[in-house]
Scaffold this motif. Structure first.
Motif, PDB file in Angstrom:
ATOM      1  N   VAL A   3       0.939  -1.007   0.006  1.00  0.00           N
ATOM      2  CA  VAL A   3      -0.065   0.029  -0.081  1.00  0.00           C
ATOM      3  C   VAL A   3       0.876   1.263  -0.032  1.00  0.00           C
ATOM      4  O   VAL A   3       0.567   2.292  -0.651  1.00  0.00           O
ATOM      5  CB  VAL A   3      -0.930   0.022   1.123  1.00  0.00           C
ATOM      6  CG1 VAL A   3      -1.728   1.262   1.292  1.00  0.00           C
ATOM      7  CG2 VAL A   3      -1.967  -1.086   1.017  1.00  0.00           C
ATOM      8  N   LEU A   4       1.818   1.193   0.792  1.00  0.00           N
ATOM      9  CA  LEU A   4       2.561   2.455   0.794  1.00  0.00           C
ATOM     10  C   LEU A   4       3.546   2.597  -0.614  1.00  0.00           C
ATOM     11  O   LEU A   4       3.742   3.869  -0.931  1.00  0.00           O
ATOM     12  CB  LEU A   4       4.144   2.213   1.827  1.00  0.00           C
ATOM     13  CG  LEU A   4       5.064   3.112   2.032  1.00  0.00           C
ATOM     14  CD1 LEU A   4       4.237   4.509   2.605  1.00  0.00           C
ATOM     15  CD2 LEU A   4       6.250   2.981   2.990  1.00  0.00           C
ATOM     16  N   MET A   5       3.860   1.472  -1.117  1.00  0.00           N
ATOM     17  CA  MET A   5       4.589   1.914  -2.533  1.00  0.00           C
ATOM     18  C   MET A   5       3.590   2.359  -3.445  1.00  0.00           C
ATOM     19  O   MET A   5       3.818   3.153  -4.258  1.00  0.00           O
ATOM     20  CB  MET A   5       5.118   0.577  -3.097  1.00  0.00           C
ATOM     21  CG  MET A   5       5.763   0.772  -4.445  1.00  0.00           C
ATOM     22  SD  MET A   5       7.267   1.671  -4.266  1.00  0.00           S
ATOM     23  CE  MET A   5       8.321   0.801  -3.416  1.00  0.00           C
ATOM     24  N   THR A   6       2.267   2.011  -3.563  1.00  0.00           N
ATOM     25  CA  THR A   6       1.366   2.452  -4.427  1.00  0.00           C
ATOM     26  C   THR A   6       0.941   3.950  -4.056  1.00  0.00           C
ATOM     27  O   THR A   6       0.895   4.600  -4.972  1.00  0.00           O
ATOM     28  CB  THR A   6      -0.159   1.667  -4.179  1.00  0.00           C
ATOM     29  OG1 THR A   6      -0.006   0.271  -4.203  1.00  0.00           O
ATOM     30  CG2 THR A   6      -1.062   2.064  -4.908  1.00  0.00           C
ATOM     31  N   ILE A   7       1.003   4.250  -2.714  1.00  0.00           N
ATOM     32  CA  ILE A   7       0.639   5.746  -2.323  1.00  0.00           C
ATOM     33  C   ILE A   7       2.030   6.609  -2.921  1.00  0.00           C
ATOM     34  O   ILE A   7       1.636   7.536  -3.468  1.00  0.00           O
ATOM     35  CB  ILE A   7       0.687   5.782  -0.952  1.00  0.00           C
ATOM     36  CG1 ILE A   7      -0.643   5.110  -0.505  1.00  0.00           C
ATOM     37  CG2 ILE A   7       0.570   7.339  -0.565  1.00  0.00           C
ATOM     38  CD1 ILE A   7      -0.942   5.317   1.179  1.00  0.00           C
ATOM     39  N   VAL A   8       3.295   6.057  -2.741  1.00  0.00           N
ATOM     40  CA  VAL A   8       4.332   6.916  -3.314  1.00  0.00           C
ATOM     41  C   VAL A   8       4.302   6.953  -4.627  1.00  0.00           C
ATOM     42  O   VAL A   8       4.370   7.887  -5.218  1.00  0.00           O
ATOM     43  CB  VAL A   8       5.598   6.164  -3.023  1.00  0.00           C
ATOM     44  CG1 VAL A   8       6.770   6.549  -3.727  1.00  0.00           C
ATOM     45  CG2 VAL A   8       5.897   6.055  -1.384  1.00  0.00           C
ATOM     46  N   ILE A   9       3.824   5.892  -5.515  1.00  0.00           N
ATOM     47  CA  ILE A   9       3.669   6.116  -6.916  1.00  0.00           C
ATOM     48  C   ILE A   9       2.942   7.003  -7.487  1.00  0.00           C
ATOM     49  O   ILE A   9       2.612   7.854  -8.145  1.00  0.00           O
ATOM     50  CB  ILE A   9       3.659   4.602  -7.565  1.00  0.00           C
ATOM     51  CG1 ILE A   9       4.614   3.741  -7.482  1.00  0.00           C
ATOM     52  CG2 ILE A   9       3.190   4.808  -9.124  1.00  0.00           C
ATOM     53  CD1 ILE A   9       4.435   2.408  -7.715  1.00  0.00           C
ATOM     54  N   ILE A  10       1.426   6.926  -6.705  1.00  0.00           N
ATOM     55  CA  ILE A  10       0.626   7.869  -7.062  1.00  0.00           C
ATOM     56  C   ILE A  10       0.930   9.330  -7.070  1.00  0.00           C
ATOM     57  O   ILE A  10       0.639   9.931  -7.616  1.00  0.00           O
ATOM     58  CB  ILE A  10      -0.772   7.542  -6.090  1.00  0.00           C
ATOM     59  CG1 ILE A  10      -1.497   6.214  -6.534  1.00  0.00           C
ATOM     60  CG2 ILE A  10      -1.805   8.593  -6.441  1.00  0.00           C
ATOM     61  CD1 ILE A  10      -2.573   5.632  -5.700  1.00  0.00           C
ATOM     62  N   LEU A  11       1.616   9.553  -5.598  1.00  0.00           N
ATOM     63  CA  LEU A  11       1.867  10.755  -5.378  1.00  0.00           C
ATOM     64  C   LEU A  11       3.143  11.291  -6.461  1.00  0.00           C
ATOM     65  O   LEU A  11       3.082  12.513  -6.793  1.00  0.00           O
ATOM     66  CB  LEU A  11       2.635  10.840  -3.788  1.00  0.00           C
ATOM     67  CG  LEU A  11       1.470  10.886  -2.815  1.00  0.00           C
ATOM     68  CD1 LEU A  11       2.215  10.792  -1.352  1.00  0.00           C
ATOM     69  CD2 LEU A  11       0.475  11.864  -2.677  1.00  0.00           C
TER      70      LEU A  11
END
Length: 398
Positions: A3-11
């Protein structure tokens, strides 16, 4: 994928998109932006620095209108003051007066849709200008129409810092007493406002309307001229005026985030013996604007400029005075937003009597203010310094 990686990519995608959007939007804006300069025309004046007297006169002129009303503000609120304005405009439209009401689409985004529709159904011609739009959504969101001008019957024109809301009457306890400067002009100079409105509507990418302006028959006794800009040229104008100063410069502004060129010009003026005074508010009505000003105030304090903070409430006036012989009052702040993004308009004049009156108000405002010293800005907490670093990063958007 976590989830953290997904958030970083989206940001990361959002940041890359915003940078590309703003960069390309800015290039397109620079290629299209221009300015309106007009030859001086004679007029007579009234000057307002209190919201109560300004709105009393403004509403009186609106109620007395016989044929034509054009009202434009950056912010109009749906509060008691705003509703009084709406009632006046609707009544005049019902009497056969041609009424135009123009607001910035985001500055006045809190206006309920039913209020706008009610104005339109009452015969008022409404335009919400500078809506955010593709392909440069982020850039167009930041580019605002910051002008505040009104014209009534070809007899009176208004320009200055006041918007329409209860806070401009000093009724917001967080901001306290509201100080602003606004002009009411009459005479041939009103024709410049007709030219400004016509030019502005030609520049607008939003829907527009045709306007038949009334004749201007009254004369005037002193020259005034308008300078209107579309996100460029205002910085150059201010720098040139500062460079012309021989003895004194006064700047009053709610937001002092001017960039390097203007700060260097002011430093040069100090080094050449010109007395530089800057008045800003003690209170802030937006996050980080006080912190963003510090990198520009520090070198000026070191150069010998006098910096004051207005304490009775919120100081929102936009004024430049050079050598007590030239003055500029309008809508442009001394910040990057007014220099590079916003649509602005300023009124330029050399009237000795008007400058004398404004100078007395400025002197009074300075007496109500506290002079800043270097320790006030250098002896800050770690938290304040951190906020300052972040504010400097986003200063273009404040």
């Amino acid at each position: 994928m976590s989830v953290l990686m997904t958030i970083v990519i989206i940001l990361a995608i959002i940041v890359i998109w915003a940078i590309a959007d703003f960069t390309l939007g800015r290039k397109k804006h620079q290629s299209e932006s221009n300015k309106l300069t007009l030859s001086p025309e004679d007029g007579d004046w009234d000057f307002f620095s209190e919201g109560s007297t300004f709105f009393a006169q403004f509403f009186e002129d609106l109620r007395a209108a016989q044929s034509f009303i054009y009202v434009q503000f950056y912010i109009v609120r749906d509060d008691p003051l705003g509703r009084e304005l709406f009632q006046i405009l609707k009544k005049k439209a019902s009497e056969g007066v041609e009424v135009f009401f123009v607001v910035d689409a985001l500055g006045s985004h809190k206006l309920p849709k039913q209020v706008v529709e009610n104005l339109r159904s009452s015969g008022v011609k409404v335009l919400l200008i500078e809506r955010p739009k593709f392909p440069y959504l982020f850039y167009s969101y930041n580019r605002r129409n910051h002008r505040k001008v009104s014209v009534i019957d070809g007899r009176y024109a208004y320009i200055g810092g006041y918007n329409v809301g209860e806070e401009y009457l000093g009724k917001d306890p967080k901001l306290g007493h509201w100080r602003d400067y606004h002009l009411r002009l009459s005479g041939q100079v009103v024709r410049q406002f007709h030219s400004l409105i016509r030019w502005e509507l030609e520049q607008s990418t939003d829907e527009s309307f045709d306007i038949d302006f009334p004749d201007v028959s009254e004369t005037g006794s002193e020259p005034f001229e308008l300078l209107a800009t579309n996100g460029q040229h205002m910085e150059e104008f201010f720098v040139n005026k500062v460079n012309e100063a021989k003895s004194s410069i006064f700047i009053g502004t709610p937001y002092f985030i001017p960039g390097r060129k203007l700060v260097q010009a002011l430093k040069n003026a100090c080094q050449n013996g010109v007395k530089v005074k800057i008045l800003i508010p003690m209170r802030a009505d937006h996050l980080f604007v006080k912190e963003a000003a510090i990198p520009y105030l520090l070198p000026l304090l070191n150069a010998g400029a006098e910096i004051y903070r207005y304490y009775p409430g919120f100081y929102h006036a936009k004024v430049l005075m050079i050598d007590h012989s030239f003055c500029d009052i309008g809508t442009a702040n001394f910040d990057k937003r007014s220099f590079y993004l916003n649509n602005e308009v300023n009124c330029l004049f050399t009237s000795e009597t008007l400058i004398e009156k404004i100078s007395k108000v400025i002197d009074f405002d300075l007496q109500q203010s506290e002079q800043l010293s270097l320790p006030d800005l250098t002896q800050r907490s770690i938290l304040d310094r951190t906020k300052g670093l972040f504010a400097n990063m986003i200063s273009r958007f404040l």
